[in-house]
Design an enzyme around this catalytic site. Structure first.
Site, short mmCIF file in Angstrom:
data_model
loop_
_atom_site.label_atom_id
_atom_site.label_comp_id
_atom_site.label_asym_id
_atom_site.label_seq_id
_atom_site.Cartn_x
_atom_site.Cartn_y
_atom_site.Cartn_z
N CYS A 37 -2.05 9.31 3.26
CA CYS A 37 -1.34 8.96 1.78
C CYS A 37 -3.20 9.34 1.04
CB CYS A 37 -1.66 6.74 2.05
SG CYS A 37 -3.23 6.15 2.58
N GLU B 286 4.31 12.83 -4.51
CA GLU B 286 3.51 12.81 -3.13
C GLU B 286 4.40 14.75 -2.11
OE1 GLU B 286 4.06 9.32 -0.94
OE2 GLU B 286 1.29 9.92 -0.21
N GLU C 73 0.67 -0.96 0.04
CA GLU C 73 0.02 -0.16 -0.23
C GLU C 73 0.98 1.27 0.20
OE1 GLU C 73 -3.14 -0.51 3.41
OE2 GLU C 73 -3.73 -2.38 2.06
P1 NDP Z 1 8.40 4.51 4.15
O1 NDP Z 1 8.40 4.03 2.92
O2 NDP Z 1 9.84 5.70 4.69
O3 NDP Z 1 8.79 4.13 5.49
C1 NDP Z 1 7.17 3.47 6.13
C2 NDP Z 1 8.09 1.60 6.12
O4 NDP Z 1 9.12 1.18 5.41
C3 NDP Z 1 9.05 2.57 7.69
O5 NDP Z 1 8.39 1.02 8.82
C4 NDP Z 1 10.62 2.39 7.40
O6 NDP Z 1 11.17 1.97 8.03
C5 NDP Z 1 10.44 0.95 6.49
N1 NDP Z 1 11.29 1.01 5.17
C6 NDP Z 1 12.02 1.97 5.10
N2 NDP Z 1 13.03 1.40 3.77
C7 NDP Z 1 13.17 -0.15 3.52
C8 NDP Z 1 13.06 -0.86 3.35
N3 NDP Z 1 13.89 -0.21 2.79
N4 NDP Z 1 12.97 -2.47 3.64
C9 NDP Z 1 12.02 -2.50 4.97
N5 NDP Z 1 12.04 -1.29 4.99
C10 NDP Z 1 12.10 0.10 5.12
O7 NDP Z 1 7.12 5.14 4.85
P2 NDP Z 1 6.60 6.72 5.60
O8 NDP Z 1 6.88 5.89 7.16
O9 NDP Z 1 7.72 7.68 5.40
O10 NDP Z 1 4.85 7.31 5.30
C11 NDP Z 1 5.06 7.58 4.40
C12 NDP Z 1 4.40 6.72 3.08
O11 NDP Z 1 3.66 5.55 3.75
C13 NDP Z 1 4.18 8.12 1.95
O12 NDP Z 1 4.27 7.73 0.71
C14 NDP Z 1 2.45 7.51 2.28
O13 NDP Z 1 1.83 7.75 1.15
C15 NDP Z 1 2.01 6.07 2.72
N6 NDP Z 1 0.78 5.50 2.96
C16 NDP Z 1 0.24 4.62 2.02
C17 NDP Z 1 -0.82 4.38 2.64
C18 NDP Z 1 -1.52 3.17 2.09
O14 NDP Z 1 -2.94 2.87 2.24
N7 NDP Z 1 -1.50 3.46 0.73
C19 NDP Z 1 -1.37 3.94 3.54
C20 NDP Z 1 -0.43 5.39 4.52
C21 NDP Z 1 0.53 5.85 3.99
P3 NDP Z 1 12.14 3.68 9.01
O15 NDP Z 1 10.88 5.01 8.83
O16 NDP Z 1 12.56 3.04 10.21
O17 NDP Z 1 13.42 3.69 8.16
#
Ligand code: NDP
Length: 496
Positions: free
Chosen positions: A299, A400, A265
């Site tokens: 999101c 975004e 997602e």
């Molecule tokens: P990120 O993609 O930065 O991070 C999401 C999660 O993934 C965090 O736990 C992060 O850890 C982890 N992560 C980052 N890089 C890696 C990797 N290479 N391998 C495994 N895990 C990884 O998103 P955000 O937290 O900044 O959230 C915002 C984003 O989420 C926006 O783009 C938003 O649109 C999307 N979103 C989508 C939704 C949907 O339903 N489609 C709903 C809500 C949000 P860490 O942060 O610790 O690095």
């Protein structure tokens, strides 16, 4: 346990320095190598917590705990009714701890307390209730044949990995954990590094209520650390991820050698179409909610507003007036509607987009700057921002922003509205406002997105498919869609 009052929970949340440990095999534990990182309060900018920084070894311990709970523990072998009772008990505990969870969430990532208590916590509890009940009621298919009988079983898969973002930490963690558990899997959850609080609390509540190792929580960073280790781990068979589109791409690559089943997602840049015949009061209120709730860190946010030219000026005047009325303030204050962004670093990123808008000839109709109130000077605040007159190719229109920034443009007819709305690499959601039923169905069908809201916003039925088209994701969750993802469907055919 006695329920804490909101005031007491808020006071505790403001005062304490907190340590967030992993929850592995039912116990709170530090990282194997003792590593930690600090987490800051976005209202003050000050560090308020120390978080265990998970690495490969911690993920391996958590996956081993989940594996043993799956292979040797009772969880996947319980009756659907027994799982239903336990998950409803978990939901009861979330509700009992609601004030503390809401205060912790708001302090951790800046969400107004009225939202965390009024929306996120109840929805987290409901996610568990819904999937607890759903799996107990769900029917399986049978395929009567001549001389044979064939039927489908939906069996737990094994260890599910869940990686969640920081914008709805508890609500989105539970949106993953609840169906994974309900369908009999065990789970390792890796919350975002910016929002460790409620995931830790959820892990501890689960440790009270569920068998050991059924839900494990490992904190830490994504790239190269805990998140990546979870994606890479060969014993994790499913991975449900919510986050940025680029992270989803990285996860797919990392997951490929182990052929993990993925649900992604991802991000969005959702269009919000206002036709001239719309109820403009409702459209203004829905637009405000669609872009400024949770500081625009949503999101699904309706971040591209398209308004039919006949009502464009009037609509923008009303919208700007409504945006300027929104109370900006500390997240733990009841009257706050717009809190700080999740971190100062993220605010800088969002402000970078406002600077790009200025370079691209955008006209800032309101906002674009930090609030004047000295009481908010230390926090990561940004005023609700509306920007007009941007060229279609501007990065502010295409990317975004994930903050309280709305870009607006007029359109002349329905065909143009659809064309512009679909002119994006994303396809998560869309909103449209009109009183014309035929148009609503026609435009709804023509939009390349996973969810369309007509004259409303954010309304979800958990039975319905949820997910993104195009760059906004892969797969759907919700109701039977979640069962499809979180179970292994097996066909058994018997000769009669
Ligand atoms: P990120 O993609 O930065 O991070 C999401 C999660 O993934 C965090 O736990 C992060 O850890 C982890 N992560 C980052 N890089 C890696 C990797 N290479 N391998 C495994 N895990 C990884 O998103 P955000 O937290 O900044 O959230 C915002 C984003 O989420 C926006 O783009 C938003 O649109 C999307 N979103 C989508 C939704 C949907 O339903 N489609 C709903 C809500 C949000 P860490 O942060 O610790 O690095």
């Amino acid at each position: 346990m006695e329920q804490t009052t909101t005031a007491a929970a808020v006071r505790d949340a403001q005062e304490a320095h907190v340590t967030f440990e992993h929850v592995i095999g039912g116990a709170s534990v530090a990282s194997a190598d003792g590593a930690v990182f600090e987490t800051a309060d976005p209202h003050t900018g000050a560090v308020y917590g120390t978080v265990a920084r998970g690495g490969e070894e911690d993920v391996a311990r958590a996956v081993a705990a989940a594996r043993s709970a799956f292979d040797d523990g009772p969880w996947p072998r319980l009756s659907t009714r027994e799982r239903r009772l336990l998950l409803n008990r978990l939901a009861d505990r979330i509700e009992q701890e609601g004030d503390a969870l809401a205060a912790a969430e708001s302090r951790d990532m800046g969400k107004p307390i009225s939202e965390s208590r009024g929306h996120d916590v109840p929805r987290a509890a409901y996610n568990f209730r819904f999937f607890a009940d759903f799996q107990d009621h769900a029917a399986s298919e049978s395929f009567p044949m001549s001389g044979f009988h064939s039927y489908a079983r939906h069996e737990p898969v094994g260890v599910a990995g869940a990686i969640s973002p920081w914008n709805f930490p508890l609500m989105l963690a539970s949106w993953k954990v609840a169906p994974a558990l309900a369908f009999g899997n065990t789970v390792v959850l890796k919350p975002a590094e910016q929002s460790p609080a409620t995931a830790t609390m959820l892990g501890r509540i689960a440790a009270e209520v569920l068998p050991e190792g059924v839900l494990n929580v490992v904190h830490g960073f994504g790239p190269g650390e805990a998140g990546e280790a979870l994606v890479r781990h060969p014993d994790v068979q499913l991975l449900t991820f919510t986050g940025e589109t680029t992270t989803g791409q990285a996860i797919m690559q990392t997951a490929a050698p182990t052929l993990k089943r993925l649900s992604l997602e991802l991000g969005g840049k959702s269009p919000n179409l206002v036709f001239a015949d719309a109820d403009l009061d409702a459209a203004v209120a829905g637009t405000i909610r669609g872009i400024f709730s949770n500081q625009g860190e949503v999101c699904l946010a309706g971040s591209r507003l398209l308004v039919e030219r006949a009502v464009y000026d009037e609509f923008l005047a009303r919208l700007v007036a409504a945006a300027e009325r929104l109370p900006i303030g500390p997240p733990l204050e009841e009257t706050t509607k717009v809190g700080p962004l999740v971190s100062h670093e993220h605010r800088e990123r969002v402000e970078g987009y406002v600077a790009i808008a200025a370079e691209d000839g955008g006209r800032v109709l309101t906002g674009g700057s930090r609030p004047d109130d000295p009481a908010l000077a230390a926090g990561a605040y940004l005023r609700p921002t509306v920007i007009a007159d941007l060229p279609r190719g501007s990065r502010c229109v295409r990317e975004e922003i994930f903050g309280p920034v709305l870009v607006v443009a007029p359109f002349d007819d329905e065909a143009e509205a659809i064309r512009v709305a679909n002119d994006t690499p994303y396809g998560l959601a869309a909103m449209l406002w009109t009183q014309d039923l035929r148009r609503a169905h026609r435009v709804g069908a023509a939009l390349d997105v996973g969810t369309v809201w007509v004259n409303c916003f954010f309304v979800r039925d958990l039975r319905a498919p949820f997910g993104g088209a195009k760059g906004s994701g892969m797969g759907r969750e919700g109701g039977y869609y979640s069962r499809e993802f979180f179970t292994e469907a097996k066909t058994i055919t018997m000769a009669l």
